[in-house]
Design a protein around this motif. Structure first.
Motif, short mmCIF file in Angstrom:
data_model
loop_
_atom_site.label_atom_id
_atom_site.label_comp_id
_atom_site.label_asym_id
_atom_site.label_seq_id
_atom_site.Cartn_x
_atom_site.Cartn_y
_atom_site.Cartn_z
N THR A 76 0.83 -1.21 0.00
CA THR A 76 0.00 0.00 0.00
C THR A 76 0.86 1.25 0.00
OG1 THR A 76 -1.75 -1.18 1.20
CG2 THR A 76 -1.81 1.23 1.23
N VAL A 109 0.53 3.60 -2.98
CA VAL A 109 -0.41 4.66 -2.60
C VAL A 109 0.31 5.90 -2.09
CG1 VAL A 109 -2.29 5.28 -1.04
CG2 VAL A 109 -2.27 3.04 -2.14
N ARG A 167 1.50 8.60 -4.63
CA ARG A 167 0.36 9.35 -5.19
C ARG A 167 -0.24 10.29 -4.15
NH1 ARG A 167 -3.11 9.04 -9.53
NH2 ARG A 167 -5.15 9.98 -9.14
N LEU A 168 -0.31 9.81 -2.90
CA LEU A 168 -0.84 10.67 -1.85
C LEU A 168 0.03 11.91 -1.65
CD1 LEU A 168 -2.83 11.16 0.46
CD2 LEU A 168 -1.38 9.75 1.93
N GLY A 218 -12.57 6.30 -2.95
CA GLY A 218 -11.37 6.63 -3.71
C GLY A 218 -11.47 6.16 -5.15
N VAL A 246 -6.99 9.52 -3.78
CA VAL A 246 -6.43 8.75 -2.66
C VAL A 246 -6.69 9.47 -1.34
CG1 VAL A 246 -4.30 7.86 -1.64
CG2 VAL A 246 -4.69 7.65 -4.09
#
Length: 327
Positions: free
Chosen positions: A60, A64, A67-68, A205, A217
């Protein structure tokens, strides 16, 4: 009694990792018992689940987190423009209501309302910043929780037997039955509620990503965390999500509202009945009153624990009532 209360007050910092450990233990307990029935030792089963959890967390973070961070950087870049836009709206509104002919009492009411709104926004920003700082400052507690949860899961039967030995023999059977009922409610609520919140965050999301949101996200995380608060959570989470979407365009804000409404319908009609069911056995009115009382008394923490505490209270009161009637 006073000495015991003073001792609990002095050691209050340990309650945070203990609470996290208890929540993690309740979440993992069904899987640990299932692996144990298949022949795994309890310690090995717990370590296997920890390994799987770390693997999922690593994947994750790998996919993720970048991008976060990009979404947060974009948000910070656009924040001055958004602030200027909001100030323009407020100035336009101020110019409109300052026109001659508007009653002085109404002007004063609007001035007071705007000042109150500005104050609450500033308090909210400070609280959000403090919460974020608290997460980093409480990193030790976060890391300690899985260690404590391991021993809670591994030695739960031993701890239970030792606790029973401390009770008078005449009380043991009744209190064991009471604890079994409380344990059933807590297990169902914690496991079900965390799973539903995770699915709500993922669905939100995904829906916003398909709608073209550059903050999909972050918005999914916001809605997932907000969904931990019964009834009021979706509304609390929707406010920053729609505001972030409005920064891009009114069309995207409209899509965000549509996605939130659709996900809440899925949660109400499918996820909650199938996953959570009637785990806490409280009426909707009792849940709403418990959440309101918890938020008023203990803030965010009260919002999160109000429902399970109310459910435990219902069980305990029912137990005491049955004993009173039987005598």
């Amino acid at each position: 009694m006073a000495g015991a209360l003073f001792f609990l007050y002095m050691v209050r910092p340990i309650f945070t990792p203990l609470l996290g450990a208890a929540l993690l233990a309740y979440f993992l307990k069904p899987a640990v018992l299932a692996l144990e029935k298949r022949g795994w030792s309890r310690g090995t089963a717990i370590l296997l689940l920890y390994f799987l959890g770390l693997a999922i967390l690593a994947l994750t973070l790998l996919y993720v987190l970048p991008r976060l961070l990009r979404e947060l950087n974009k948000f910070l870049d656009q924040l001055p423009a958004f602030t200027g836009q909001v100030q323009g709206w407020l100035q336009y509104f101020y110019d409109r209501y300052q026109r001659p002919g508007m009653p002085a009492g109404l002007r004063r009411l609007v001035d007071e309302s705007l000042a109150m709104l500005q104050g609450r926004i500033e308090v909210g920003i400070r609280q959000a910043a403090g919460l974020l700082a608290g997460v980093f400052s409480g990193l030790t507690s976060i890391l300690l929780a899985p260690v404590l949860a391991y021993y809670l899961l591994k030695d739960s039967e031993v701890l239970g037997r030792n606790a029973l030995r401390l009770l008078p023999a005449a009380w043991r059977e009744d209190l064991l039955g009471l604890w079994t009922e409380i344990d059933r409610i807590l297990t169902g609520f914690v496991r079900g509620h965390l799973l539903i919140s995770l699915l709500v965050g993922l669905l939100t999301g995904l829906g916003l990503f398909l709608a073209g949101s550059p903050y999909a996200v972050a918005m999914g995380i916001i809605m997932g965390l907000a969904d931990l608060i019964p009834y009021f959570g979706p509304l609390i989470g929707a406010i920053p999500v729609v505001a972030l979407s409005w920064m891009e365009s009114p069309r995207l804000a409209l899509y965000a509202v549509g996605v939130i409404v659709a996900v809440q319908q899925i949660e109400t009609a499918i996820l909650a009945p199938r996953i959570l069911g009637q785990s806490v056995e409280l009426s909707p009115l009792a849940v709403i009153l418990a959440v309101l009382a918890g938020g008023e008394l203990f803030g965010v923490a009260g919002l999160l624990v109000a429902v399970p505490v109310a459910a435990i209270g219902r069980v305990v009161l029912g137990f005491l009532w049955s004993k009173l009637v039987s005598h």
